[in-house]
Scaffold this motif. Structure first.
Motif, PDB file in Angstrom:
ATOM      1  N   ASN A 170      -3.150  12.701 -22.860  1.00 10.24           N
ATOM      2  CA  ASN A 170      -3.027  11.242 -22.741  1.00 10.24           C
ATOM      3  C   ASN A 170      -2.157  10.856 -21.558  1.00 10.24           C
ATOM      4  O   ASN A 170      -1.089  11.443 -21.333  1.00 10.24           O
ATOM      5  CB  ASN A 170      -2.423  10.647 -24.014  1.00 10.24           C
ATOM      6  N   PHE A 171      -2.642   9.856 -20.819  1.00  9.21           N
ATOM      7  CA  PHE A 171      -1.877   9.308 -19.708  1.00  9.21           C
ATOM      8  C   PHE A 171      -0.683   8.529 -20.256  1.00  9.21           C
ATOM      9  O   PHE A 171      -0.771   7.851 -21.289  1.00  9.21           O
ATOM     10  CB  PHE A 171      -2.746   8.366 -18.869  1.00  9.21           C
ATOM     11  N   GLN A 206       0.518   6.005 -18.718  1.00 12.31           N
ATOM     12  CA  GLN A 206       0.146   4.611 -18.459  1.00 12.31           C
ATOM     13  C   GLN A 206      -1.238   4.584 -17.834  1.00 12.31           C
ATOM     14  O   GLN A 206      -1.464   5.171 -16.782  1.00 12.31           O
ATOM     15  CB  GLN A 206       1.154   3.918 -17.542  1.00 12.31           C
ATOM     16  N   ASP A 207      -2.166   3.907 -18.514  1.00 10.50           N
ATOM     17  CA  ASP A 207      -3.520   3.745 -17.985  1.00 10.50           C
ATOM     18  C   ASP A 207      -3.574   2.505 -17.104  1.00 10.50           C
ATOM     19  O   ASP A 207      -2.877   1.505 -17.341  1.00 10.50           O
ATOM     20  CB  ASP A 207      -4.525   3.582 -19.133  1.00 10.50           C
ATOM     21  N   GLN A 264      -4.838  -1.053 -15.863  1.00  3.57           N
ATOM     22  CA  GLN A 264      -5.333  -2.216 -16.600  1.00  3.57           C
ATOM     23  C   GLN A 264      -6.240  -3.054 -15.699  1.00  3.57           C
ATOM     24  O   GLN A 264      -5.960  -3.229 -14.506  1.00  3.57           O
ATOM     25  CB  GLN A 264      -4.168  -3.086 -17.105  1.00  3.57           C
ATOM     26  N   CYS A 289      -0.690   3.764 -12.527  1.00  7.50           N
ATOM     27  CA  CYS A 289      -1.160   4.982 -13.198  1.00  7.50           C
ATOM     28  C   CYS A 289       0.000   5.965 -13.290  1.00  7.50           C
ATOM     29  O   CYS A 289       0.623   6.301 -12.279  1.00  7.50           O
ATOM     30  CB  CYS A 289      -2.334   5.593 -12.428  1.00  7.50           C
ATOM     31  N   THR A 294     -10.819   4.369 -11.857  1.00  6.85           N
ATOM     32  CA  THR A 294     -10.380   5.421 -12.776  1.00  6.85           C
ATOM     33  C   THR A 294      -9.344   6.279 -12.084  1.00  6.85           C
ATOM     34  O   THR A 294      -9.485   6.628 -10.903  1.00  6.85           O
ATOM     35  CB  THR A 294     -11.578   6.295 -13.212  1.00  6.85           C
ATOM     36  N   CYS A 295      -8.298   6.619 -12.814  1.00  5.53           N
ATOM     37  CA  CYS A 295      -7.234   7.494 -12.304  1.00  5.53           C
ATOM     38  C   CYS A 295      -7.513   8.923 -12.779  1.00  5.53           C
ATOM     39  O   CYS A 295      -7.668   9.157 -13.983  1.00  5.53           O
ATOM     40  CB  CYS A 295      -5.885   6.988 -12.802  1.00  5.53           C
ATOM     41  N   SER A 346      -8.316   8.815 -16.848  1.00  5.36           N
ATOM     42  CA  SER A 346      -7.738   7.654 -17.532  1.00  5.36           C
ATOM     43  C   SER A 346      -8.848   6.721 -18.008  1.00  5.36           C
ATOM     44  O   SER A 346     -10.033   6.924 -17.709  1.00  5.36           O
ATOM     45  CB  SER A 346      -6.797   6.891 -16.592  1.00  5.36           C
ATOM     46  N   MET A 347      -8.468   5.703 -18.761  1.00  2.00           N
ATOM     47  CA  MET A 347      -9.403   4.641 -19.111  1.00  2.00           C
ATOM     48  C   MET A 347      -9.779   3.881 -17.836  1.00  2.00           C
ATOM     49  O   MET A 347      -8.934   3.667 -16.961  1.00  2.00           O
ATOM     50  CB  MET A 347      -8.771   3.670 -20.114  1.00  2.00           C
TER      51      MET A 347
END
Length: 886
Positions: A104-105, A107-108, A110, A124, A174-175, A186-187
């Motif tokens: 899990n990242f 911070q995704d 936004q 990111c 996307t990151c 990432s999301m």
């Protein structure tokens, strides 16, 4: 010669450390300060060809288990030590770490909506890993190279910065994070670069639409500089401007009188002339017809060879005298017939129907005209009046006075010359002074002219149809509530308040009120925002409840989150308005459930609330209710049609009904629903198919147009357009016509009017589908559809968690509650709050069948609720039989 390097263990694969020295007799590894056993070393010897000295190389393996079993203040490390006859030498410490990359990242990125040329910053923070992950950005699954685009920077702490947004920068970002172990995505963040619309330049003014007299000319502009893109705001202001203009009327030329005859010429002729100057043609008028000079013999033919005889001269003189006598006779007969004619209407210039200011002459027609059913009335052309200026009734009082005045009354003894505008748009405004003078069941004017007969005829009709409707100052309900809770309803407005059982402490009782604020709301929406329903106050504000109460406010928006952004606002003690939440927002402070025609709000504090709608596209629809009322005017031959376009809320309709009650109005057809889009196009209202030989419509009122801004930003004020019809004879008692209400390039509704203008022959049309005026307040168990004993069992069943999760979530899902479930999770009994919301949504139908089916589908009702006894189900407060499912 070679020292061991830092290494990472990937998954369960061991790593190899190597060390090489020259000349060396022995080489051993020391790990974490302890010597590695000789058996774990692999040694190779060789000879250096250049020096002839012995070269020794040693290898060791380090496993994942060894690293995991080590617990020290620093990382697992190893170094090699070499011996020769010259002494010893130590290598650098090589650290050994287990490589990993979390899923899990931290911070995704936004999604964002930014205006063109605005700055975009996407944050990111990659997952934790060893070694640290490297970050790469993708746009629409394609890598982004900041070296090729100076507008993009990806160096700042893994963030993506776009300095000036372009339309091409819209997309999904996307990151990507990767190290030697794995890659993580990432999301995706959707970035929308929008463009707010801008007006183009105004076009040139059009030509005046009236060929003669007053008219209008217009100019327009379009929202194309630039056009709104990707949800950008539409241009504010009007797309069309109109101004009045005056066109000079053409004047045809006319001859002046003939001049005196000239002196006789040698040719025995004399001349006379005239000029076309009485008046001279101007403004495109016609030139005079005929000759500008003429000549004749001036010697009575004595110098002419062929002299006419005296008998010919006498013949021509007699014929001329006869022609003059016939002309005088025709003129006399025409004047006599005109003086004996009846009242009639003749439209001089049809261009008045295009919206300009034109002249209409009401003049007489011949007696015995077959188009009039009563041709025996004798006129008396003794009075002449002139009215000029636009007829625009901005206030209902002005409209009523104008209707009863002599302006539109078909008086046979009057000749009227009217100059007016064709298009009239009227708005109903508050009439505080008006109510102070009028009384229920009487006409508001206090005019004694024919009042007794009309009052007797109208009073019974509107008392029968409107007696159940509360007056305007009664849009408030109060009741004393205790621990058992209850329900408050403002009759026939769709506004209600549900206080649940247990919200008020035991041995306590409070006087709670619910009121609809006056039409002049203190909330003035800004920009394109509109007020979607009434401004509602509940109180007292200093009362606190232990569980949320349900407030129901009707609205007029066609619910679609792609077209509307709906907010709930509350008025503070200082009189200012602050936003409580957006309907689509996830919050635990309150909850909004938006149904097609009402919004149900769960709150913990009383106050003044209102719903505000922000249209986010031109497809946003404001639902309008169209209703037609009619009544006789003080002149028995006139009949008034009043068309209202109001918000599709019960309270807005009741405001109109209250106004019509004071005017003796009768609802002529069931109200229709009109979908009014926010596309800047105006509203048109017209009367069609009027019986040609029984009725006629007053001039200038066949079609009326209301600008878009007047409809869209009406702020709960109903639009009102009046049409005045006249019957030819009192014997006509039936009226049949159509009312067409349409938005230009939009929805259209047609109301079929088929009514008798006599009150005792009219069919009564119901005003409200649910007449709740008899039950404004209900306390205790009678206010709830679900009996309290059954409600307790449902809550005990579904509040209890099981292996599949919390069952109240399934209860919410079966009741079409799928958003913001975190609000219910914070309540002491989520099921009780869900059932309170169900009670608020079903206060009229009480559809227990649907609730029973929802419980049965969940599948847990058999063990807990199936043993409910028939006695419990048939409690006195529960008015539904067992066939209703509970």
């Amino acid at each position: 010669m070679e020292e061991p390097d830092d290494a990472y263990i990937i998954k369960s694969n061991p790593i190899v450390l190597r060390c090489k020295a020259m000349p060396a007799m022995q080489i051993f590894f020391k790990c974490n300060g302890e010597w590695v056993h000789q058996n774990e070393h692999v040694s190779e010897e060789s000879m250096d060809e250049a020096t002839g000295l012995k070269v020794r190389e040693v290898f060791i393996n380090v496993t994942r288990q060894q690293v995991e079993d080590f617990h020290g203040p620093e990382d697992y490390w190893c170094q090699c030590v070499a011996w020769s006859h010259l002494g010893t030498s130590k290598s650098r410490k090589a650290s050994v770490r287990i490589a990993y990359l979390r899923k899990n990242f931290e911070q995704d990125p936004q999604g964002k909506e930014v205006p063109i040329e605005g700055m975009i910053v996407l944050h990111c923070r990659p997952p934790e890993g060893v070694p640290a992950a490297e970050v790469e950005w993708l746009k629409n699954e394609e890598p982004i190279d900041s070296n090729l685009d100076e507008n993009i920077d990806t160096r700042a702490d893994h963030n993506l910065i776009i300095r000036q947004a372009r339309l091409s920068d819209s997309g999904n970002y996307t990151c990507m994070a990767a190290n030697i172990v794995a890659k993580r995505r990432s999301m995706s963040a959707t970035v929308v670069v929008y463009v707010n619309g801008g007006w183009s330049s105004w076009t040139e003014w059009s030509n005046c639409n009236a060929r003669c007299g007053r008219g209008w000319q217009k100019r327009s502009r379009t929202c194309t500089n630039p056009a709104p893109l990707n949800g950008g705001a539409f241009c504010e202001g009007m797309s069309v401007q109109k101004i009045t203009c005056t066109s000079l009327c053409p004047v045809d030329g006319n001859w002046e009188v003939w001049s005196e005859w000239s002196v006789c010429s040698p040719e025995c002729e004399h001349l006379r002339v005239r000029e076309c100057i009485a008046p001279a043609p101007r403004n495109g008028g016609k030139y005079c017809e005929g000759l500008s000079q003429e000549s004749e013999n001036c010697t009575e033919g004595l110098c002419i060879q062929d002299i006419e005889t005296a008998s010919d001269i006498a013949l021509y003189s007699g014929l001329g005298a006869a022609v003059i006598a016939v002309a005088v006779l025709v003129v006399g007969v025409t004047l006599y017939r005109r003086s004996q004619s009846e009242y009639g209407v003749d439209v001089i210039d049809s261009s008045a129907l295009t919206g300009g200011f034109q002249t209409f002459n009401f003049k007489t027609v011949r007696q015995g005209n077959s188009l009039l059913l009563n041709s025996s009335m004798q006129p008396d052309l003794t009075v002449s009046r002139t009215y000029s200026g636009p007829i625009c009734l901005q206030d209902p009082m002005d409209k009523e006075l104008m209707t009863e005045s002599s302006l539109f009354n078909p008086l046979s003894d009057i000749k009227v010359k009217v100059q007016s505008s064709f298009m009239v748009s009227l708005g109903v405004t508050e009439r505080a002074e008006y109510h102070g003078k009028a009384h229920s069941g009487t006409f508001p004017h206090g005019n004694a002219r024919g009042f007794g007969t009309i009052q007797a005829r109208n009073k019974a009709a509107y008392i029968q149809n409107l007696s159940s409707i509360s007056t305007r100052n009664e849009l408030k309900t109060t009741a004393i509530f205790g621990h058992l809770g209850g329900r408050l309803v403002v009759p026939n407005t769709g506004v209600s308040l549900l206080v649940p059982h247990g919200a008020i402490p035991e041995d306590s009782s409070w006087e709670i009120y619910l009121a609809i604020n006056p039409r002049e709301s203190s909330l003035q929406p800004e920009g394109p925002d509109v007020l979607l329903g009434p401004e509602v106050t509940c109180g007292p504000s200093d009362v606190s409840v232990s569980s949320p109460f349900a407030l129901t406010i009707p609205h007029c928006a066609e619910v679609n989150p792609e077209h509307w952004n709906i907010h709930l606002k509350k008025r503070t003690q200082q009189g200012k308005w602050e936003e409580v939440m957006s309907v689509e927002e996830e919050t635990t402070s309150c909850y909004c459930l938006l149904d097609p025609y009402a919004c149900h709000i769960l709150l913990n504090s009383f106050g003044t609330y209102a719903l505000i709608g922000e249209p986010i596209s031109e497809c946003a629809v404001r639902q309008l209710k169209v209703a037609v009322f009619g009544c006789l005017s003080c002149n028995s031959l006139d009949y008034n049609l009043r068309v209202y376009c109001m918000d599709n809320t019960p309270c807005a309709f009741q405001e109109v009904v209250l106004d019509e009650r004071l005017q003796g109005g009768q609802l002529l057809d069931e109200p229709k629903l009109l979908h009014f889009k926010g596309n800047t196009f105006s509203l048109q209202i017209s009367v069609l198919d009027i019986p040609p030989f029984l009725w006629r419509i007053k001039p200038f009122t066949a079609c009326q147009e209301v600008p878009f801004s007047r409809v869209w930003c009406s702020n709960q004020k109903p639009l009102h357009c009046a049409f005045s019809l006249e019957r030819y004879t009192p014997a006509t008692t039936q009226l049949s016509c159509k009312i067409c209400v349409r938005q230009v390039k939009g929805h259209e509704q047609i109301l079929q009017i088929q009514t008798s203008i006599l009150e005792n022959e009219r069919e009564t049309i119901a005003f409200f589908a649910h007449d709740d005026s008899n039950f404004p307040a209900q306390m205790g168990a009678k206010a709830f559809k679900i009996p309290y004993s059954i409600r307790q069992r449902i809550c005990a069943t579904f509040d209890t968690p099981n292996a599949k999760g919390k069952d109240w979530q399934m209860l919410a899902q079966k009741n079409s509650i799928s958003r913001n479930l975190s609000y219910f999770a914070t309540q002491s009994s989520p099921s009780a709050v869900i059932l309170d919301l169900w009670e608020a949504r079903h206060q009229h139908d009480g559809d227990l069948d649907s609730l029973a089916c929802a419980l049965e589908e969940i599948g847990r009702t058999h063990s807990k609720i199936s043993d409910i006894t028939e006695t419990e189900i048939e409690e006195p407060d529960f008015n539904y039989s067992r066939q209703n499912g509970l």
